[in-house]
Design an enzyme around this catalytic site. Structure first.
Site, PDB file in Angstrom:
ATOM      1  NE  ARG A 176      -1.326   0.908  -2.316  1.00 17.70           N
ATOM      2  CZ  ARG A 176      -2.110   1.654  -1.433  1.00 17.70           C
ATOM      3  NH1 ARG A 176      -2.333   2.716  -1.679  1.00 17.70           N
ATOM      4  NH2 ARG A 176      -2.403   1.156  -0.352  1.00 17.70           N
ATOM      5  CB  SER A 226      -0.288  -5.631  -0.378  1.00 15.92           C
ATOM      6  OG  SER A 226      -0.849  -5.518   1.006  1.00 15.92           O
ATOM      7  CD  GLU A 296       0.370  -2.122  -3.491  1.00 18.26           C
ATOM      8  OE1 GLU A 296      -0.504  -2.552  -3.089  1.00 18.26           O
ATOM      9  OE2 GLU A 296       0.925  -1.498  -2.646  1.00 18.26           O
TER      10      GLU A 296
END
Ligand code: FAD
Length: 304
Positions: A176, A226, A296
């Protein structure tokens, strides 16, 4: 209201759209958030370059917005300008095994184009609801695939309006993460390299992954996927479940009952509800398991 800025941007952006006080709830998959002072949608490279020049000369702050599928925007809205690359940045050209795709092409459009040309390797991304630009920034990934595996090079624009091409290695992709989390750059397009495959098998894999998403993820509610990154050695969803937080609510924001890693908007959640829920989940997971779970999701604007 930034009337003068809207007028000046409108004289630069002819093919795209400029709007004042645009509600960001219309541009985020959480469907929450206040208005941005100015929304600017340059139609092509020339308009983007001119937009950057104008904003620089005025000392205006700006944000890049993709499909808004990983964003939580403050209810107080955003100061400055949100730049969204228009459809003109969304071309997909295929030559052999290589796809040259514009930043505003969606991952599902790219996956469909790959399937149409019997190219395999992009199936993992078909169900991620982002644009290519956002996916490069996030090094988006799922089901053992990530952008890092398929991107050969990326063409970027710096805030001075100069274009640069970076190799996959120079993009510093990791979990990420990419170069764009370190430097102020705009994704214009990327070169994606896939392998020749069997269309039937590619379709089967895409259908299977889509079915797995529908089964495991609360796709019936607005969310940003998420909410938390995977902490080293743990799964965020398991930590949240073990902390007894399945279904935990703040207002209409809820830890999904179907998948504890997702925070969902059950209907009329505000960004403040979602933010408060995220903070409470982080606090309780830290108290119960001693683990810090980082978001995230990217928060834009003022929250605290
Ligand atoms: C139901 C659901 C499922 C999801 N599943 C997954 C998954 O399986 N895997 C996964 O990794 N993610 C998943 N996500 C999260 C999200 O889709 C990804 O992070 C996606 O890559 C974000 O792309 P975007 O275009 O929406 O970017 P945005 O959310 O709009 O922006 C993300 C970041 O990229 C920046 N940005 C966007 N475009 C550009 C550009 N052209 N140039 C420079 N910066 C830019 C923004 O400023 C921001 O910092 C899911 C989200 C939802 C709602």
């Amino acid at each position: 209201m930034k009337k003068e800025l809207v007028n000046e941007l409108s004289s630069v952006i002819k093919g795209g759209r400029v709007a004042a006080e645009e509600p960001m709830s219309a541009h985020t998959t959480f469907q929450t958030g206040g208005a941005v002072e100015v929304f600017a949608e340059p139609a092509d490279m020339d308009e983007l370059k001119k937009t950057l020049g104008l904003l620089k000369s005025k000392g205006e702050h700006f944000y890049l917005i993709g499909n808004g599928s990983n964003l939580l925007v403050s209810d107080k809205g955003l100061r400055g300008v949100a730049i969204h690359l228009a459809k003109g940045f969304g071309d997909i050209c295929i030559e052999g095994n290589t796809l040259i795709c514009g930043a505003s092409a969606t991952l599902s459009q790219i996956a469909r184009a790959a399937l149409a040309h019997s190219l395999t390797g992009f199936e993992f991304a078909a169900g991620i609801p982002g644009s290519l630009g956002g996916a490069i920034v996030m090094n988006a990934g799922a089901y053992d695939g990530e952008m890092k595996q398929v991107v050969k090079s990326v063409t970027l624009m710096n805030y001075e309006g100069e274009t640069v091409k970076k190799s996959a290695e120079e993009m510093r992709f990791s979990y990420r993460h990419s170069l764009l989390k370190e430097e102020q750059l705009i994704v214009l397009e990327a070169e994606i390299v896939l392998q020749k495959g069997d269309a039937e098998k590619i379709k089967e894999k895409m259908d299977d992954l889509a079915a797995r998403r529908r089964e495991k993820q609360p796709l019936e509610y607005p969310s940003a996927g998420s909410t938390f990154k995977r902490p080293k050695g743990y799964f965020a969803a398991k930590l949240i479940q073990d902390a007894g937080l399945r279904g935990f609510c703040v207002g209409d924001a809820q830890v999904s009952e179907k998948h504890c890693g997702f925070v969902v908007n059950k209907g009329s959640a505000s960004s403040a509800d979602i933010y408060a829920l995220i903070k409470e989940v982080q606090k309780r997971v830290k108290a119960s398991a001693g683990v810090d779970i980082e978001t995230e999701v990217i928060c834009l604007g003022e929250f605290d």
